[in-house]
Design a protein around this motif. Structure first.
Motif, mmCIF file in Angstrom:
data_model
loop_
_atom_site.group_PDB
_atom_site.id
_atom_site.type_symbol
_atom_site.label_atom_id
_atom_site.label_comp_id
_atom_site.label_asym_id
_atom_site.label_seq_id
_atom_site.Cartn_x
_atom_site.Cartn_y
_atom_site.Cartn_z
ATOM 1 N N PRO A 58 -0.491 -5.293 -0.368
ATOM 2 C CA PRO A 58 -1.738 -5.574 -0.919
ATOM 3 C C PRO A 58 -2.924 -5.271 0.173
ATOM 4 O O PRO A 58 -2.555 -5.521 1.466
ATOM 5 N N GLU A 59 -4.006 -4.921 0.072
ATOM 6 C CA GLU A 59 -4.906 -4.760 0.909
ATOM 7 C C GLU A 59 -5.248 -5.933 1.761
ATOM 8 O O GLU A 59 -5.428 -6.894 0.944
ATOM 9 N N ALA A 60 -5.290 -6.001 3.064
ATOM 10 C CA ALA A 60 -5.504 -7.367 3.618
ATOM 11 C C ALA A 60 -7.032 -7.657 3.403
ATOM 12 O O ALA A 60 -7.754 -7.012 3.530
ATOM 13 N N THR A 61 -6.890 -9.072 3.565
ATOM 14 C CA THR A 61 -8.579 -9.921 3.241
ATOM 15 C C THR A 61 -8.843 -10.360 4.646
ATOM 16 O O THR A 61 -7.854 -11.120 5.501
#
Length: 268
Positions: free
Chosen positions: A186-189
């Motif tokens: 998943p895209e890093a936050t």
């Protein structure tokens, strides 16, 4: 290498499935060419089973033929029952009256079909042809062929009398099993955004008191417990059950509140 130490080859289900499919395809192609008797199922129609040889049947003396190739050896079980089942599958039950071949021509045809099947299996498993100077010889397979981790693989098909064991050389012609693509991460936050979205439970420890068990059992609704904590003294602020800081009791807009006054490590 120490003679007591030997490498172990323990094939997984995916690797065995590759070899089983090769044998199935080879058997189907062989049956299309050699099986022509009407009114019975072709050997290729039967499902081939594959498993590690150390989990399979143990050999009996002089029950296997050794089929040699330049790459490895295929051990073909050749008991009377195997030959009979094979003859019925190839020529039909009518050519096997009383559990034997009807005549010499039928026996010869079955022998040629048997040899052709073995050649097809060797080509599929080892990628090489049967050595022309190495005819079929009845031998007892070596004991280490069935030892744990030997890498040998047994293929069987009861309906067609197929029971063969390929030695560990069979794995040289098998490419590495392709792994399924890993799921994308998943895209890093960003950390500052993740902290803003996170929640935490804060609790204030007003004080504690020790009670004898009989008195604790006598507590009723409305009883008052006097805590040793003074209102002007700092109380403990807890976060998720862990001490976080010191705070003072207070009131804001008519609601009970606490004010952080010092980090926990400053408490003496």
């Amino acid at each position: 290498m120490n003679e007591l130490v030997r490498p172990l080859h323990l094939p997984g289900a995916a690797a065995l499935a590759v070899l089983r499919e090769r044998v199935q395809v080879a058997l189907d192609a062989w049956a299309h060419e050699w099986v022509s008797a009407p009114g019975h199922d072709a050997p290729g129609a039967a499902t081939v089973q594959a498993r590690s040889a150390c989990e399979g049947l143990r050999p009996m003396p002089h029950e296997f033929d050794a089929v040699h190739t330049e790459a490895g050896c295929l051990w073909v079980r050749c008991s009377a029952e195997d030959r009979f089942n094979f003859g019925q599958a190839v020529m039909g039950a009518g050519s096997m009256p009383g559990g034997s071949f009807a005549d010499d021509w039928v026996a010869g045809a079955v022998d040629r079909a048997w040899e052709a099947r073995d050649r097809a299996l060797c080509a599929a498993l080892f990628g090489t042809a049967v050595s022309s100077d190495a005819p079929l010889t009845a031998q007892t397979p070596p004991a280490d062929l069935f030892a744990f981790g030997s890498g040998a693989v047994e293929f069987s098909c009861q309906q067609t009398g197929l029971h063969v064991v390929a030695d560990s050389a069979v794995w040289r012609a098998v490419p590495p099993i392709a792994r399924s693509a890993a799921s994308p991460l998943p895209e890093a936050t960003p950390l500052n955004r993740a902290v803003h979205l996170a929640t935490a439970r804060l609790e204030v420890m007003l004080g504690s008191v020790e009670l004898d068990l009989p008195r604790l059992m006598d507590l009723r609704c409305g009883d008052v417990l006097r805590l040793p904590q003074r209102l002007h003294q700092p109380v403990m602020l807890m976060c998720e059950g862990q001490p976080l800081a010191q705070a003072l009791l207070g009131e804001q807009q008519g609601r009970k509140a606490v004010q952080t006054v010092a980090p926990l490590h400053d408490k003496q």
